[in-house]
Motif scaffolding. Sequence first.
Motif, PDB file in Angstrom:
ATOM      1  N   ARG A  29      -8.088  16.496 -29.324  1.00 55.26           N
ATOM      2  CA  ARG A  29      -7.805  16.500 -27.886  1.00 55.26           C
ATOM      3  C   ARG A  29      -7.145  15.171 -27.505  1.00 55.26           C
ATOM      4  N   ILE A  30      -5.912  15.254 -27.068  1.00 51.88           N
ATOM      5  CA  ILE A  30      -5.109  14.060 -26.799  1.00 51.88           C
ATOM      6  C   ILE A  30      -4.678  14.039 -25.337  1.00 51.88           C
ATOM      7  N   HIS A  31      -4.747  12.858 -24.736  1.00 55.34           N
ATOM      8  CA  HIS A  31      -4.128  12.644 -23.425  1.00 55.34           C
ATOM      9  C   HIS A  31      -2.892  11.780 -23.634  1.00 55.34           C
ATOM     10  N   PHE A  32      -1.725  12.314 -23.317  1.00 57.66           N
ATOM     11  CA  PHE A  32      -0.472  11.584 -23.446  1.00 57.66           C
ATOM     12  C   PHE A  32      -0.115  10.945 -22.113  1.00 57.66           C
ATOM     13  N   ILE A  33       0.417   9.736 -22.184  1.00 53.14           N
ATOM     14  CA  ILE A  33       0.881   9.041 -20.990  1.00 53.14           C
ATOM     15  C   ILE A  33       2.133   8.273 -21.389  1.00 53.14           C
ATOM     16  N   ALA A  34       3.135   8.224 -20.494  1.00 46.96           N
ATOM     17  CA  ALA A  34       4.424   7.651 -20.851  1.00 46.96           C
ATOM     18  C   ALA A  34       4.964   6.770 -19.729  1.00 46.96           C
ATOM     19  N   SER A  35       5.788   5.800 -20.123  1.00 51.09           N
ATOM     20  CA  SER A  35       6.494   4.981 -19.151  1.00 51.09           C
ATOM     21  C   SER A  35       7.555   5.831 -18.454  1.00 51.09           C
ATOM     22  N   HIS A  36       8.223   5.235 -17.479  1.00 51.07           N
ATOM     23  CA  HIS A  36       9.189   5.996 -16.691  1.00 51.07           C
ATOM     24  C   HIS A  36      10.571   6.085 -17.341  1.00 51.07           C
ATOM     25  N   ILE A  43      -6.200   8.485 -26.374  1.00 55.12           N
ATOM     26  CA  ILE A  43      -5.069   8.409 -25.454  1.00 55.12           C
ATOM     27  C   ILE A  43      -3.865   7.896 -26.221  1.00 55.12           C
ATOM     28  N   VAL A  44      -2.748   8.584 -26.122  1.00 56.16           N
ATOM     29  CA  VAL A  44      -1.509   8.171 -26.779  1.00 56.16           C
ATOM     30  C   VAL A  44      -0.549   7.675 -25.707  1.00 56.16           C
ATOM     31  N   ALA A  45      -0.165   6.398 -25.799  1.00 52.28           N
ATOM     32  CA  ALA A  45       0.722   5.771 -24.824  1.00 52.28           C
ATOM     33  C   ALA A  45       2.117   5.652 -25.409  1.00 52.28           C
ATOM     34  N   LEU A  46       3.115   6.076 -24.644  1.00 50.85           N
ATOM     35  CA  LEU A  46       4.509   6.082 -25.091  1.00 50.85           C
ATOM     36  C   LEU A  46       5.297   5.083 -24.265  1.00 50.85           C
ATOM     37  N   GLY A  47       5.751   4.003 -24.896  1.00 45.05           N
ATOM     38  CA  GLY A  47       6.491   2.977 -24.167  1.00 45.05           C
ATOM     39  C   GLY A  47       6.529   1.690 -24.957  1.00 45.05           C
ATOM     40  N   MET A  60       2.817   4.402 -29.214  1.00 44.56           N
ATOM     41  CA  MET A  60       4.030   4.635 -29.999  1.00 44.56           C
ATOM     42  C   MET A  60       5.204   4.006 -29.263  1.00 44.56           C
ATOM     43  N   LYS A  61       5.990   3.240 -29.995  1.00 45.75           N
ATOM     44  CA  LYS A  61       7.023   2.411 -29.398  1.00 45.75           C
ATOM     45  C   LYS A  61       8.206   3.232 -28.894  1.00 45.75           C
TER      46      LYS A  61
END
Length: 254
Positions: A5-12, A38-42, A64-65
């Motif tokens: 179960r993953i919560h993804f969140i990303a920059s704009h 939580i997986v953060a994209l940015g 993840m960069k």
Amino acid sequence: MSADRIHFIASHSDNAQDALQQLTERYGQFSPDEADVIVALGGDGFMLRTLHRLLPADRPVYGMKLGNVGFLMNRFRQDGLIERLETANTVELAPLCMVAATEAGGEARALAINEVSLLRQMNQAAHIRIEINGSVKVPELVCDGVLVATAAGSTAYNLSAHGPILPLGTDALALTPISPFRPRRWRGAVLPSSARIRFEILDPYKRPVSATADAQEVRNVVSVEVFEEKDIRLKLMFDPDHSLEERILDEQFL
């Protein structure tokens, strides 16, 4: 660890938003409270904002960069994400707590994952007294500013100010002056993480100073206390071949 179960969140940014849509379609999307991770994209700035914002959720964060700077991030790749999360190493970090008193008589508290910095607000140099555990160590520092950095933050602003790089696990903080004028030979100190640091602003009306905990700024401060908040633990996840500890070590040879 389980990472179904993953919560993804990303920059704009456009590429981060595109990745967010593709990843949620492929792996699903859970709320922060329901998620295992939580997986953060940015980039690093977005990672810091994510850690602050999702602190109450108490979930490990895997970045993840997809930004300009990615010291706290893993390489971006869509394939095999569940397997990467299940084999990732987790690093626990304790943030700094900043308690700032202002000229108006107020008090502001904030957490910092990288550093707490004090900076002059006008063209005149700041005059700052530094106490460590109640003992005056620098009676008057004439400078553009001064900062306290964690090990994780020691390769950021602290390194630009010629402060030391601190390997993870050293239980130490970096105390680093910014463009110091006097004392001429003082270039900072490495302190135990248990230290309580107090900055007193000398002549704050003529020489105003602001204090910043990561991105949260408090202006016109008269005193600032900084200490490690040991009751809070932030969990960052890294691929085994891309560990934060190894990257901090490598920075010392660049």
